[in-house]
Design an enzyme around this catalytic site. Structure first.
Site, PDB file in Angstrom:
ATOM      1  N   GLU A 208       8.736   2.511 -12.535  1.00 12.03           N
ATOM      2  CA  GLU A 208       8.776   3.427 -11.387  1.00 12.03           C
ATOM      3  C   GLU A 208       9.806   4.527 -11.586  1.00 12.03           C
ATOM      4  O   GLU A 208      10.166   5.227 -10.638  1.00 12.03           O
ATOM      5  CB  GLU A 208       9.049   2.649 -10.095  1.00 12.03           C
ATOM      6  CG  GLU A 208       7.932   1.680  -9.760  1.00 12.03           C
ATOM      7  CD  GLU A 208       8.072   1.042  -8.391  1.00 12.03           C
ATOM      8  OE1 GLU A 208       9.049   1.330  -7.678  1.00 12.03           O
ATOM      9  OE2 GLU A 208       7.199   0.243  -8.043  1.00 12.03           O
ATOM     10  N   LYS A 340       1.284  -1.994   2.216  1.00 11.00           N
ATOM     11  CA  LYS A 340       0.642  -1.429   1.028  1.00 11.00           C
ATOM     12  C   LYS A 340      -0.856  -1.446   1.307  1.00 11.00           C
ATOM     13  O   LYS A 340      -1.455  -2.535   1.400  1.00 11.00           O
ATOM     14  CB  LYS A 340       0.940  -2.291  -0.205  1.00 11.00           C
ATOM     15  CG  LYS A 340       2.391  -2.244  -0.709  1.00 11.00           C
ATOM     16  CD  LYS A 340       2.592  -3.338  -1.757  1.00 11.00           C
ATOM     17  CE  LYS A 340       3.848  -3.141  -2.597  1.00 11.00           C
ATOM     18  NZ  LYS A 340       4.129  -4.355  -3.417  1.00 11.00           N
TER      19      LYS A 340
HETATM   20  C1  PEP Z   1       6.786  -4.080  -5.016  1.00  9.55           C
HETATM   21  O1  PEP Z   1       6.873  -5.241  -5.399  1.00  9.55           O
HETATM   22  O2  PEP Z   1       7.226  -3.774  -3.910  1.00  9.55           O
HETATM   23  C2  PEP Z   1       6.119  -3.063  -5.852  1.00  9.55           C
HETATM   24  C3  PEP Z   1       5.996  -1.804  -5.448  1.00  9.55           C
HETATM   25  O3  PEP Z   1       5.683  -3.467  -7.057  1.00  9.55           O
HETATM   26  P1  PEP Z   1       4.157  -3.674  -7.478  1.00  9.55           P
HETATM   27  O4  PEP Z   1       3.413  -2.456  -7.105  1.00  9.55           O
HETATM   28  O5  PEP Z   1       4.229  -3.898  -8.958  1.00  9.55           O
HETATM   29  O6  PEP Z   1       3.698  -4.878  -6.707  1.00  9.55           O
HETATM   30 MG    MG Z   2       7.954  -5.921  -3.531  1.00 11.65          MG
END
Ligand code: PEP
Ligand code: MG
Length: 439
Positions: A208, A340
């Site tokens: 990231e 998400k």
């Molecule tokens: C997270 O764990 O918050 C993250 C953004 O990682 P990933 O997209 O790899 O789950």
């Molecule tokens: Mg996370």
């Protein structure tokens, strides 16, 4: 015909920030305008999140998405033709019914989320309003600019497990504006890089864009972060605080936690003690996934002990699921949830999770994935949903900066008063400022 009626929908294969293929969907409406969105992809995924459908086999390390793309073009496009893009709930319900599986394994969560978000964009375009405005209309929320969490060091699954903890981040709840958050973070990010160079490390970046973690222990990363905040001219715990994503499901299960870097295994009580020590010693205002997703007992015990001091976010543990948020509240686990959209698989399920969070008094943080693109939909969701907080990775690399820059543009449209500043961390950071930290 209704201006927002869907007249055409097609998917194509595009590429993400890790160079992996992913799904882009474009939706055309009767008014002639269209909407477009790209599915992101996680590396540290919860077991209960919508399935990221990959082709398997040997080509592209099994990561190709031709099946997901075909699912959109062959099955989803005919289903959504002539539906109203403005009726997001009906579109998402149709997608969910067509898939018919608990984890969206038939159509693929990636096919579904790109479609659902592209429809959201198309509806906004048909109304000739910015996406954040359309989202606010769907939810009756007051649009606000979120408080960012920004990664300085990567770790865990995003950095070859070089350290166990996945994200070492800063938040600037004491900033007066979104722009001030970014300016302070830029200084801290650069200071952290200089500190590492001064130690003779060659500095690379993790998935990231946070600095690659060349540390002997997780705690050394925390120490260096505190030094970087100081080197940037800040007093840790005043305007700037620390946020961690432990991502404990990556190194723990069944109440046992293996810290590979430090070559030791901790039980549930020991990892809670360790994190408690960090909370006492460092100005930490937020901790995500402190325990593994299967460790409800640990999550409850941790929340009981530290829920009044820090924000405790469920990510792998809650996977943007309204029912899991309700169950967590009943169990007394966490006080915040990461949103998400691709964990849920559709916009409507993400909105339902947000509504559940608000009903149960959980804070909300809209989040990107470690595999991202130029798609900035989540900025508009964070603003339109009045989520309060936004996490999109580091302060470098365009798939991350595109999001911070989009928030600046939205901020200009909204006016300065729309920044929420320290409010999302009330009862944690504000209350803890006077504590004083030993390190
Ligand atoms: C997270 O764990 O918050 C993250 C953004 O990682 P990933 O997209 O790899 O789950
Ligand atoms: Mg996370």
């Amino acid at each position: 015909m209704n201006a927002s009626a869907i007249t055409g929908l097609r998917a194509r294969r595009v590429w993400d920030s890790r160079g992996n293929p992913t799904v882009e969907v474009e939706v055309k409406t009767a008014s002639g305008v269209s909407g477009r969105a790209i599915a992101p992809a996680g590396a540290s995924r919860g077991t209960r999140e919508a399935l990221d459908l990959r082709d398997g086999g040997t080509g592209l390390q099994g990561m190709d998405v031709r099946r997901a793309v075909a699912n959109v073009n062959d099955h989803i496009a005919p289903l959504l033709k002539d539906m109203d893009a403005n009726d997001q709930a009906a579109v998402d319900a149709a997608l969910i019914a067509l898939d018919g599986t608990p984890l969206k394994s038939k159509l693929g969560g990636n096919a579904m989320v790109a479609t659902s978000l592209a429809v959201l964009h198309a509806a906004a375009a048909a109304k000739a309003v910015p996406l954040w405005r359309h989202v606010a209309d769907l939810t009756d929320e007051t649009p606000t600019l979120p408080l960012p969490e920004i990664q300085i060091f990567g770790g865990g699954a995003h950095a070859g497990r070089r350290v166990d903890v996945q994200d070492f981040m800063v938040m600037v709840p004491g900033a007066a504006s979104f722009d001030e958050v970014l300016e302070v973070t830029s200084e801290i990010y650069r200071a952290a890089g200089s500190l590492m160079k001064a130690k003779g490390h060659s500095v690379g970046v993790a998935d990231e864009g946070g600095w690659w973690p060349v540390f002997d222990s997780n705690e050394q990363a925390l120490e260096t972060l505190v030094r970087a905040i100081e080197a940037a001219g800040e007093t840790p715990g005043e305007r700037v605080v620390i946020s961690l994503d432990i991502a404990a499901s990556e190194f723990g299960s069944k109440g046992r936690y293996r810290l590979a870097l430090e070559e030791r295994e901790l039980d549930r009580d020991q990892i809670i003690d360790l994190l408690g020590r960090w909370i006492k010693d460092y100005p930490i205002a937020s901790i995500e996934d402190p325990l593994a997703e299967d460790d409800i007992e640990g999550m409850t015990a941790f929340t009981r002990e530290f829920g009044g001091k820090v924000q405790i976010i469920g990510d792998d543990y809650l996977v943007t699921n309204a029912d899991l948020v309700a169950a967590a509240e009943k169990a007394g686990a966490c006080n915040a949830v990461l949103i998400k959209v691709n964990q849920a698989g559709t916009v409507s399920e993400s909105l339902a999770c947000l509504a559940a969070a608000k009903a149960h008094n959980y804070r909300t943080i809209v989040s990107a994935r470690s595999g991202e693109t130029e798609d900035v939909s989540i900025c508009h969701l964070a603003v339109g949903l009045n989520a309060g907080q936004l996490k999109v990775g580091s302060f470098t690399r365009s798939e991350r900066m595109a999001k911070w820059n989009e928030c600046l543009r939205i901020g200009d449209e909204l006016g300065g008063a729309a920044f929420v500043a320290g409010k999302p961390l009330a009862n944690t950071w504000w209350a803890r400022q006077s504590e004083g930290y030993s390190k």
